[in-house]
Design a protein around this motif. Sequence first.
Motif, PDB file in Angstrom:
ATOM      1  N   ALA A   1       0.888  -1.213   0.072  1.00 45.93           N
ATOM      2  CA  ALA A   1       0.074   0.048   0.004  1.00 45.93           C
ATOM      3  C   ALA A   1       0.931   1.189   0.044  1.00 45.93           C
ATOM      4  O   ALA A   1       0.548   2.408  -0.845  1.00 45.93           O
ATOM      5  N   GLY A   2       1.983   1.027   0.780  1.00 43.68           N
ATOM      6  CA  GLY A   2       2.837   2.270   0.657  1.00 43.68           C
ATOM      7  C   GLY A   2       3.452   2.479  -0.433  1.00 43.68           C
ATOM      8  O   GLY A   2       3.487   3.890  -0.879  1.00 43.68           O
TER       9      GLY A   2
ATOM     10  N   SER B   1       3.748   6.051  -5.216  1.00 40.49           N
ATOM     11  CA  SER B   1       4.153   6.007  -6.571  1.00 40.49           C
ATOM     12  C   SER B   1       3.075   6.751  -7.531  1.00 40.49           C
ATOM     13  O   SER B   1       2.685   7.025  -8.785  1.00 40.49           O
ATOM     14  N   SER B   2       1.830   7.168  -6.826  1.00 42.86           N
ATOM     15  CA  SER B   2       0.722   7.611  -7.454  1.00 42.86           C
ATOM     16  C   SER B   2       0.316   9.018  -6.685  1.00 42.86           C
ATOM     17  O   SER B   2      -0.936   9.558  -6.586  1.00 42.86           O
ATOM     18  N   VAL B   3       1.233  10.114  -6.222  1.00 42.32           N
ATOM     19  CA  VAL B   3       1.048  11.067  -5.348  1.00 42.32           C
ATOM     20  C   VAL B   3       0.445  12.333  -6.636  1.00 42.32           C
ATOM     21  O   VAL B   3       1.494  12.443  -7.653  1.00 42.32           O
ATOM     22  N   TRP B   4      -0.587  13.027  -6.527  1.00 37.63           N
ATOM     23  CA  TRP B   4      -0.965  13.975  -7.670  1.00 37.63           C
ATOM     24  C   TRP B   4      -0.798  15.105  -6.747  1.00 37.63           C
ATOM     25  O   TRP B   4      -1.816  15.641  -5.881  1.00 37.63           O
ATOM     26  N   PRO B   5      -0.222  16.149  -7.131  1.00 36.95           N
ATOM     27  CA  PRO B   5      -0.056  17.490  -6.382  1.00 36.95           C
ATOM     28  C   PRO B   5      -1.280  18.383  -6.733  1.00 36.95           C
ATOM     29  O   PRO B   5      -1.684  18.626  -7.991  1.00 36.95           O
ATOM     30  N   ALA B   6      -1.649  19.414  -6.042  1.00 32.56           N
ATOM     31  CA  ALA B   6      -2.573  20.321  -6.072  1.00 32.56           C
ATOM     32  C   ALA B   6      -1.582  21.510  -5.900  1.00 32.56           C
ATOM     33  O   ALA B   6      -1.228  21.903  -4.822  1.00 32.56           O
TER      34      ALA B   6
ATOM     35  N   ILE C   1      10.409  15.972  -2.255  1.00 30.64           N
ATOM     36  CA  ILE C   1       9.422  15.068  -2.398  1.00 30.64           C
ATOM     37  C   ILE C   1       9.901  13.547  -2.402  1.00 30.64           C
ATOM     38  O   ILE C   1       9.034  12.799  -1.832  1.00 30.64           O
ATOM     39  N   VAL C   2      11.054  13.416  -2.574  1.00 34.43           N
ATOM     40  CA  VAL C   2      11.786  12.183  -2.266  1.00 34.43           C
ATOM     41  C   VAL C   2      11.705  11.795  -1.111  1.00 34.43           C
ATOM     42  O   VAL C   2      11.187  10.376  -0.610  1.00 34.43           O
ATOM     43  N   LYS C   3      11.854  12.557   0.035  1.00 34.15           N
ATOM     44  CA  LYS C   3      11.546  12.558   1.607  1.00 34.15           C
ATOM     45  C   LYS C   3      10.274  12.073   1.935  1.00 34.15           C
ATOM     46  O   LYS C   3      10.028  11.244   2.790  1.00 34.15           O
ATOM     47  N   LEU C   4       9.237  12.954   1.195  1.00 28.82           N
ATOM     48  CA  LEU C   4       7.844  12.555   1.526  1.00 28.82           C
ATOM     49  C   LEU C   4       7.490  11.295   0.898  1.00 28.82           C
ATOM     50  O   LEU C   4       6.760  10.621   1.632  1.00 28.82           O
ATOM     51  N   HIS C   5       7.942  10.642  -0.104  1.00 32.03           N
ATOM     52  CA  HIS C   5       7.740   9.412  -0.655  1.00 32.03           C
ATOM     53  C   HIS C   5       8.162   8.558   0.301  1.00 32.03           C
ATOM     54  O   HIS C   5       7.507   7.499   0.556  1.00 32.03           O
ATOM     55  N   ASP C   6       9.282   8.535   0.849  1.00 32.62           N
ATOM     56  CA  ASP C   6       9.677   7.655   1.812  1.00 32.62           C
ATOM     57  C   ASP C   6       8.887   7.633   3.233  1.00 32.62           C
ATOM     58  O   ASP C   6       8.759   6.614   3.692  1.00 32.62           O
ATOM     59  N   ARG C   7       8.423   8.744   3.662  1.00 32.58           N
ATOM     60  CA  ARG C   7       7.493   8.921   4.641  1.00 32.58           C
ATOM     61  C   ARG C   7       6.153   8.071   4.265  1.00 32.58           C
ATOM     62  O   ARG C   7       5.479   7.472   5.178  1.00 32.58           O
TER      63      ARG C   7
END
Length: 197
Positions: A20-21, A26-31, A143-149
């Motif tokens: 799930a993580g 892999s599918s974060v869509w920014p506003a 963004i990479v750090k947020l992906h890790d979180r």
Amino acid sequence: MGIEEKLPSGILLTTVEQVAGYARKSSVWPATFGLACCAIELMSTGGPRHDLARFGMERASNTPRQADLMIVAGRVSQKMAPVLRQIYDQMSEPKWVISMGVCASSGGMFNNYAIVQGVDHIVPVDIYLPGCPPRPEMLLDSIVKLHDRIQNMKLGVNREREVTELEEARLRRLPLKSGTSLHPGAGYGSASEGGAP
């Protein structure tokens, strides 16, 4: 001898939380919420030189209901604060916020009545990105750090337990003494308290 050694090759073992993580990160869509000069750097991050598309984030949502990451780029005025909160409330769960630039993080050089002194007074912030304006490489790093979180975020009851533990840890932290500074290069206290000589 673990179970991994008894399985044939090509079998991958993981947990539901890890799958799930991985799917979420892999599918974060920014506003995008570009308010000032930081928005120019945000736009250049989506360009061919820095290529935000390699993280699956090339689709910037114009509607908050299809976004799960808000990038607040630039200073937030008092008039814009309710709009920002409304957009945040319309975003789908789970949602994350990156505060891009010193103006969004702390008001920056605009220490007056018209500018909100930190977007964290309006929405909860996950990543603070310093700089005036921050470079696109810095935004990619955040963004990479947020992906890790996101990848390591717990689910269900484990998530509730993790949130409770983090809140209790923050409540146990001692407040800073008056006169102490956590500025890089400064001592952790005055000279009389055993700080820098």
